[in-house]
Design a protein around this motif. Structure first.
Motif: not given
Length: 442
Positions: A1-4, A32-33, A43-44
């Motif tokens: 699972m990618e790090n979203r 995809g956020f 992150d944002i």
């Protein structure tokens, strides 16, 4: 699972800003956020700014500091009205990486390729004349109601206001798209829609970038009333000169539109209204209130008023006070005038000292408390329908009747987002109204 990546939002200002934040948030989710609360590490951080009050400007720096405290490596973006009016000023704030103006904010994900911190905030803002296209949006504030944007911008030239500079010309969503959004909202089980815009009574203008009205606000109201699945529709703020008899009469007979109007007055003195370049005089305002009372005696009527405008003497203020005192209205939103750059009012003589502005504001806030109390008292003993909210506040659940009386009853999670017929029994110490169920809920 990618790090979203995680994104969080903070909204200052009006219901319109909330609806736009939701639309921007959905564009991040499409990319995809994961959306998280502003109190969480993200992150944002996206801050949707407001320029209407002095306060909103100051709050911006505090919010940036809060984001940096949560994650000092986070990417911080500023969008919205203040970002359009003073982009460089926001870009200078320590921690800000990106500032987007009126047309760019809806394309924010295009600007976020690299999430590394910038030494200096990067600015992308348009000349406001370029803000001539329309982006529809709606927000779901909680599970009970949604703010649906139908119009943006303003062609009025009120001498105290920066909104035309921040949001551009008056333009509207297509009827087709508004109805599509309304249906989408109703399919999510939301019971109430609040119509928002900068000047919603001007709806229909510039749908295709022109000045011709493709549809009127009245036609929009008629069409929305037919949308299946919506229990309640509420008109947010509407200018008195654009609130026509046909709309008032339609609301009084409507299936879904509730008897609640919020109508900006700004001053009860014709001299001051002229200096403000408002498009009506107090006589027209009194006429609108009388018309509403004639067909909906139980309606709730809210009023915006500004104190301390340049040239407002004690006599002018007392004119406003007495006018409002005698008017059959339900509550006031009181704004203390604050100087805004690039507005005509800043050049006017007769600056009202800060302590006088504060005193006048306090007097009108006191009048508002009296008006709301009198309105609530007039409703005791009547049967109304309440829509319950989702929060447990000190063991109580609150809700609003169709005519905007705030009611409370002991907390019961099964009541959340449900409508019930109730009888209003008495005013509580906290100012809300106690109630009894007419039909005991199962």
């Amino acid at each position: 699972m990618e790090n979203r990546k995680k994104v969080a939002f903070y909204t200052l200002g009006c219901k319109l800003n909330f609806s736009e934040t939701s639309t921007i948030a959905r564009s991040f989710q499409d990319e995809g956020f994961d959306r998280v609360d502003f109190e969480d590490v993200a992150d944002i951080y996206v801050i949707n700014t407001c320029s209407v009050t002095e306060n909103a400007d100051k709050q911006f720096k505090q919010i940036v500091r809060k984001a940096m405290k949560l994650n000092d490596k986070a990417f911080v973006a500023a969008v919205g009205c203040y970002a359009q009016l003073k982009p460089e000023e926001l870009a200078d704030v320590d921690g800000v990486d990106l500032v987007l103006g009126a047309t760019e904010k809806f394309k924010i994900t295009d600007y976020i390729n690299d999430l590394s911190k910038n030494d200096m905030g990067e600015v992308h803002s348009c000349e406001i004349e370029e803000a001539d296209f329309y982006v529809g949006s709606y927000s779901i504030g909680d599970r009970t109601r949604a703010f649906l944007k139908v119009q943006d911008g303003c062609d009025y030239k009120c001498t105290y206001c920066t909104i035309p500079l921040a949001r551009g010309i008056s333009r509207s969503d297509t009827m087709e798209n508004v109805l599509k959004n309304a249906r989408e909202i109703s399919q999510q089980g939301i019971k109430e829609i609040v119509l928002t815009g900068v000047n919603i009574g001007d709806y229909g203008k510039g749908e295709f970038g022109n000045k011709k009205h493709e549809h009127t606000f009245f036609e929009l109201v008629q069409a929305l009333d037919k949308v299946e699945g919506i229990e309640r529709l509420r008109i947010s703020s509407i200018e008195p000169n654009l609130l026509k008899n046909e709309t008032i009469e339609f609301v009084s007979q409507s299936r879904t539109f509730v008897p609640h109007f919020h109508i900006p007055l700004q001053s009860g003195s014709n001299d001051i209204l002229k200096k403000m370049k408002r498009r009506y005089l107090r006589e027209l305002y009194a006429d609108r209130v009388a018309k509403i009372r004639e067909v909906m005696p139980h309606a709730c009527i809210g009023v915006d008023v500004i104190v301390g405008f340049p040239g407002e003497t004690d006599e002018h203020f007392l004119e406003t006070y007495h006018f409002l005192n005698e008017l059959d209205i339900s509550y006031l939103h009181v704004f203390t005038y604050s100087e805004r750059d690039n507005t005509e009012a800043t050049e006017m003589e007769g600056v009202v000292p800060g302590n006088v502005r504060a005193k006048r504001s306090k007097m009108l806030r006191g009048l508002s408390v009296k008006k709301r109390r009198a309105f609530y008292e007039s409703q005791i003993g009547t049967n109304r329908t309440v829509l319950f909210e989702s929060e447990n506040k000190e063991g109580y659940i609150h809700g609003f009747t169709e005519n905007y009386v705030k009611v409370k009853t002991p907390w019961n999670p099964e009541l959340v987002n449900t409508l019930h017929e109730i009888n209003l029994t008495k005013i509580d110490e906290d100012g809300s109204v106690r109630m009894e169920f007419v039909n005991v809920p199962v």
